[in-house]
Write an enzyme that holds these catalytic residues in place. Sequence first.
Site, short mmCIF file in Angstrom:
data_model
loop_
_atom_site.label_atom_id
_atom_site.label_comp_id
_atom_site.label_asym_id
_atom_site.label_seq_id
_atom_site.Cartn_x
_atom_site.Cartn_y
_atom_site.Cartn_z
N PRO A 188 0.85 -1.21 0.00
CA PRO A 188 0.00 0.00 0.00
C PRO A 188 0.88 1.26 0.00
O PRO A 188 1.79 1.37 0.80
CB PRO A 188 -0.78 -0.12 1.31
CG PRO A 188 -0.69 -1.55 1.70
CD PRO A 188 0.62 -2.04 1.16
N GLU A 189 0.61 2.15 -0.93
CA GLU A 189 1.34 3.42 -1.01
C GLU A 189 0.43 4.53 -0.51
O GLU A 189 -0.66 4.26 0.01
CB GLU A 189 1.80 3.66 -2.46
CG GLU A 189 2.65 2.51 -3.01
CD GLU A 189 3.09 2.74 -4.46
OE1 GLU A 189 3.24 3.90 -4.86
OE2 GLU A 189 3.28 1.74 -5.17
N HIS A 218 -4.05 -15.32 9.70
CA HIS A 218 -3.21 -14.16 9.39
C HIS A 218 -3.61 -12.92 10.19
O HIS A 218 -3.09 -11.84 9.97
CB HIS A 218 -3.27 -13.85 7.90
CG HIS A 218 -2.86 -15.01 7.04
ND1 HIS A 218 -1.60 -15.57 7.12
CD2 HIS A 218 -3.54 -15.74 6.13
CE1 HIS A 218 -1.53 -16.60 6.28
NE2 HIS A 218 -2.69 -16.72 5.67
N ARG A 257 2.20 -11.78 4.88
CA ARG A 257 3.67 -11.86 4.77
C ARG A 257 4.39 -11.46 6.06
O ARG A 257 5.60 -11.68 6.18
CB ARG A 257 4.15 -10.96 3.61
CG ARG A 257 3.59 -11.34 2.23
CD ARG A 257 4.29 -12.54 1.62
NE ARG A 257 5.70 -12.32 1.40
CZ ARG A 257 6.21 -11.74 0.31
NH1 ARG A 257 5.42 -11.32 -0.65
NH2 ARG A 257 7.50 -11.58 0.18
#
Length: 271
Positions: free
Chosen positions: A2-3, A90, A108
């Site tokens: 995400p930017e 997760h 991740r």
Amino acid sequence: MPELPEVETIKNGLSILKGQSITKLNILSTHCLRPNHNRFHSLRGQVVTNISRRGKLLIIHLSSGNFLIFHLKMTGKLILADFQDILDKHTHLEFFFKSNRLFFNDVRKFGFVCLFSKQELLEWNFWRTLGPEPFKISSIDFAQQISKSKANIKSLLLNQKIIAGIGNIYADESLFISKIHPLSKANKIPFNILQNLHKNLIFVLKKAISLGGSSFKDYVNSLGKRGNFQDHFFVYSRAGKSCYKCKNTLKKIKVAGRTTIVCLKCQKRYE
Ligand SMILES: [Zn+2]
């Protein structure tokens, strides 16, 4: 990852939490918690007074004066449970509010969460060295800063110490619109072209925010919904396809260790 536009979209979605207090926190794994997990137990009873963004960081302001800071890195997600129940293996954190639940999920596991006092935040090296927000720097100041460097232009755009919030997607897109080859040496690019790059960067970021960000891979907003800017990519993820402007085949190269897509006909290499 995400930017800026994706984190901004998440921030807007979480504004519903303002004024609500954290009634309970369920810590499912502690690896992501900074500086340690013990202090997170103090979150119970804290009221969310504001939610802001700095670069790619999402910041929840608390009534204690402390800050809860999320860096989503590759695959981190913040999702309100009222809209999608996503508790799974997760999920690392589960925040309970009076009328909402907020999940922090990360497949991740590169993402992290800090609970800092104001002093700790100001002394945090990552925070102290963050470059200006793209919207808060003038095109002239941007061009001046960039033109000091001999590095390639894309690596500078990705460098959070130079400018905050830009990642691979918005670097590639803004360089294409500006007709600059990503490997161009920054100090060889004409000043007016650099000013134009800043304007295009703002244009791309604003358009992406208006479309809810880009969901090329994992990104979803706080309601679990995908963004739509990926439908407007000129180059990102389009290697081997034809350039929308000149029909030339887009090439995949590596810049600063990152996959980069370029049109060799449209984008000039300054060196
Ligand atoms: Zn082209």
